[in-house]
Design a protein around this motif. Sequence first.
Motif, PDB file in Angstrom:
ATOM      1  N   ALA A   1       0.458 -11.188   9.506  1.00 20.07           N
ATOM      2  CA  ALA A   1      -0.146 -10.254  10.472  1.00 20.07           C
ATOM      3  C   ALA A   1       0.866 -10.008  11.576  1.00 20.07           C
ATOM      4  O   ALA A   1       1.504 -10.954  12.057  1.00 20.07           O
ATOM      5  CB  ALA A   1      -1.412 -10.858  11.053  1.00 20.07           C
ATOM      6  N   GLU A   2       0.984  -8.744  11.968  1.00 22.15           N
ATOM      7  CA  GLU A   2       1.938  -8.439  13.038  1.00 22.15           C
ATOM      8  C   GLU A   2       1.255  -8.535  14.401  1.00 22.15           C
ATOM      9  O   GLU A   2       0.147  -8.010  14.600  1.00 22.15           O
ATOM     10  CB  GLU A   2       2.509  -7.028  12.849  1.00 22.15           C
ATOM     11  N   LEU A   3       1.924  -9.215  15.333  1.00 21.95           N
ATOM     12  CA  LEU A   3       1.457  -9.227  16.720  1.00 21.95           C
ATOM     13  C   LEU A   3       1.983  -7.959  17.363  1.00 21.95           C
ATOM     14  O   LEU A   3       3.199  -7.748  17.434  1.00 21.95           O
ATOM     15  CB  LEU A   3       1.996 -10.466  17.455  1.00 21.95           C
ATOM     16  N   LYS A   4       1.057  -7.112  17.809  1.00 23.25           N
ATOM     17  CA  LYS A   4       1.472  -5.858  18.460  1.00 23.25           C
ATOM     18  C   LYS A   4       1.018  -5.922  19.906  1.00 23.25           C
ATOM     19  O   LYS A   4      -0.141  -6.238  20.176  1.00 23.25           O
ATOM     20  CB  LYS A   4       0.824  -4.668  17.762  1.00 23.25           C
ATOM     21  N   LEU A   5       1.944  -5.642  20.811  1.00 22.61           N
ATOM     22  CA  LEU A   5       1.604  -5.672  22.237  1.00 22.61           C
ATOM     23  C   LEU A   5       1.799  -4.287  22.831  1.00 22.61           C
ATOM     24  O   LEU A   5       2.610  -3.500  22.322  1.00 22.61           O
ATOM     25  CB  LEU A   5       2.505  -6.680  22.963  1.00 22.61           C
ATOM     26  N   SER A   6       1.071  -4.015  23.895  1.00 26.12           N
ATOM     27  CA  SER A   6       1.216  -2.735  24.595  1.00 26.12           C
ATOM     28  C   SER A   6       2.669  -2.567  25.053  1.00 26.12           C
ATOM     29  O   SER A   6       3.355  -3.550  25.343  1.00 26.12           O
ATOM     30  CB  SER A   6       0.287  -2.733  25.811  1.00 26.12           C
ATOM     31  N   SER A   7       3.137  -1.319  25.148  1.00 28.73           N
ATOM     32  CA  SER A   7       4.500  -1.119  25.661  1.00 28.73           C
ATOM     33  C   SER A   7       4.517  -1.266  27.186  1.00 28.73           C
ATOM     34  O   SER A   7       5.572  -1.367  27.798  1.00 28.73           O
ATOM     35  CB  SER A   7       5.029   0.249  25.247  1.00 28.73           C
ATOM     36  N   ASP A   8       3.350  -1.295  27.795  1.00 33.42           N
ATOM     37  CA  ASP A   8       3.258  -1.541  29.238  1.00 33.42           C
ATOM     38  C   ASP A   8       3.226  -3.063  29.456  1.00 33.42           C
ATOM     39  O   ASP A   8       2.283  -3.729  29.013  1.00 33.42           O
ATOM     40  CB  ASP A   8       1.963  -0.880  29.752  1.00 33.42           C
ATOM     41  N   PRO A   9       4.254  -3.632  30.109  1.00 28.76           N
ATOM     42  CA  PRO A   9       4.328  -5.093  30.199  1.00 28.76           C
ATOM     43  C   PRO A   9       3.154  -5.745  30.929  1.00 28.76           C
ATOM     44  O   PRO A   9       2.779  -6.869  30.621  1.00 28.76           O
ATOM     45  CB  PRO A   9       5.650  -5.349  30.933  1.00 28.76           C
ATOM     46  N   THR A  10       2.536  -5.015  31.880  1.00 26.52           N
ATOM     47  CA  THR A  10       1.379  -5.598  32.588  1.00 26.52           C
ATOM     48  C   THR A  10       0.230  -5.798  31.603  1.00 26.52           C
ATOM     49  O   THR A  10      -0.432  -6.847  31.603  1.00 26.52           O
ATOM     50  CB  THR A  10       0.941  -4.669  33.745  1.00 26.52           C
TER      51      THR A  10
END
Length: 346
Positions: free
Chosen positions: A286-295
Amino acid sequence: MDDLTPEQKSAVVNASKLLQSGHLVAIPTETVYGLAAPINNQDALKKIFLTKERPFFDPLIVHVCSTEEAKKYVSDWPLAAEVLSHHFWPGPLTIVLPKNNLISDLITSGLPSVGLRCPAHTLTLALIEDCKIPLAAPSANKFGKTSPTSADHVAEEFKNEDVSILDGGPCEVGIESTVLSLKPNPNSSIWSYSILRPGFISLKQIQEALTAHNVAAHHEPSISKQESPGHMKHHYMPKKPLVIIKDKQLSTDQIANIFNQKILDLPDSIEGVKIEKPKKNVLHLAELKLSSDPTLAARTLYSELRLLSENPNHDLIYYFLNTEQLQHDLWTSILERLTKAAILII
Ligand code: TXA
Ligand code: MG
């Protein structure tokens, strides 16, 4: 207390009674939940280490409800501390300063300094005020594991232990405070400062605050293990293995193959942190996907790691490293967590 609803008030009073009778209470903060005990109850403080399975060499942060309260527990309060506490408190900055004898060696693991922080959460500030004593609290997770950013995370982490929870909703910031050490210099009135742990507040913000108030201070970039005993190679580890991928061209099959080979060479624990290796070859990734906004990425990082770990359809989590992120201060703090949470970087 006056700004709390009747329900919040009663939850705070209840938590305060539990703390005063020696029980551990998980407290909400803007960063992550903490596992708290009053600083004057040695038995309860010991219970924090035992419940977390944390080694006694790793010191605890002392949470205060004001700058005035912080000053009572240090042997020196330099101008830099005055400026930084006024600038960033309540907020995600821990300031490490020479302690006085109101702070026990159990809290500081024998170090002559204490980490102080005034958290930005109305319930916890009201709780500390009601207890009339600061609360020592590490993050409310088992040693080396992912920090909790909601009451449910804490309940899951300590389902077999006697821990009460003051539910203050999900944490806004999502990663731990920046830990900044302030040290006097023997032959000069100028203090030195070092970041012991990167966090939401960047070195640049700290330097800007000091400069704006004309505070002369010397930046010491490198830190010794002795000064920062909690600095392990691994930390924040989710229940399912996490792998950081540097090469964006790798397919999931290739990632699984590399992982299944390399995992055989890893020890069962590194610096006392247990490395949980899968019993058989991994197949489902499973890929961990994070927002491109660091906050937003910081806010959701730990809950995403927990969600992916709980999903029975996956046996490995992977994250594609974006080196451009290293240019950004908050991303650097997020990547520090991810790098330590990862079992392998390939
Ligand atoms: O945001 C946070 O800081 C959260 C919330 C609950 O306040 N707390 C937290 O605590 O992250 P913990 O124990 O998980 O991490 C605190 C770090 C550890 O690495 C510890 O070694 C370091 O701060 N620390 C605490 N007191 C110290 C001291 N006197 N000298 C050097 N490092 C210290
Ligand atoms: Mg922690």
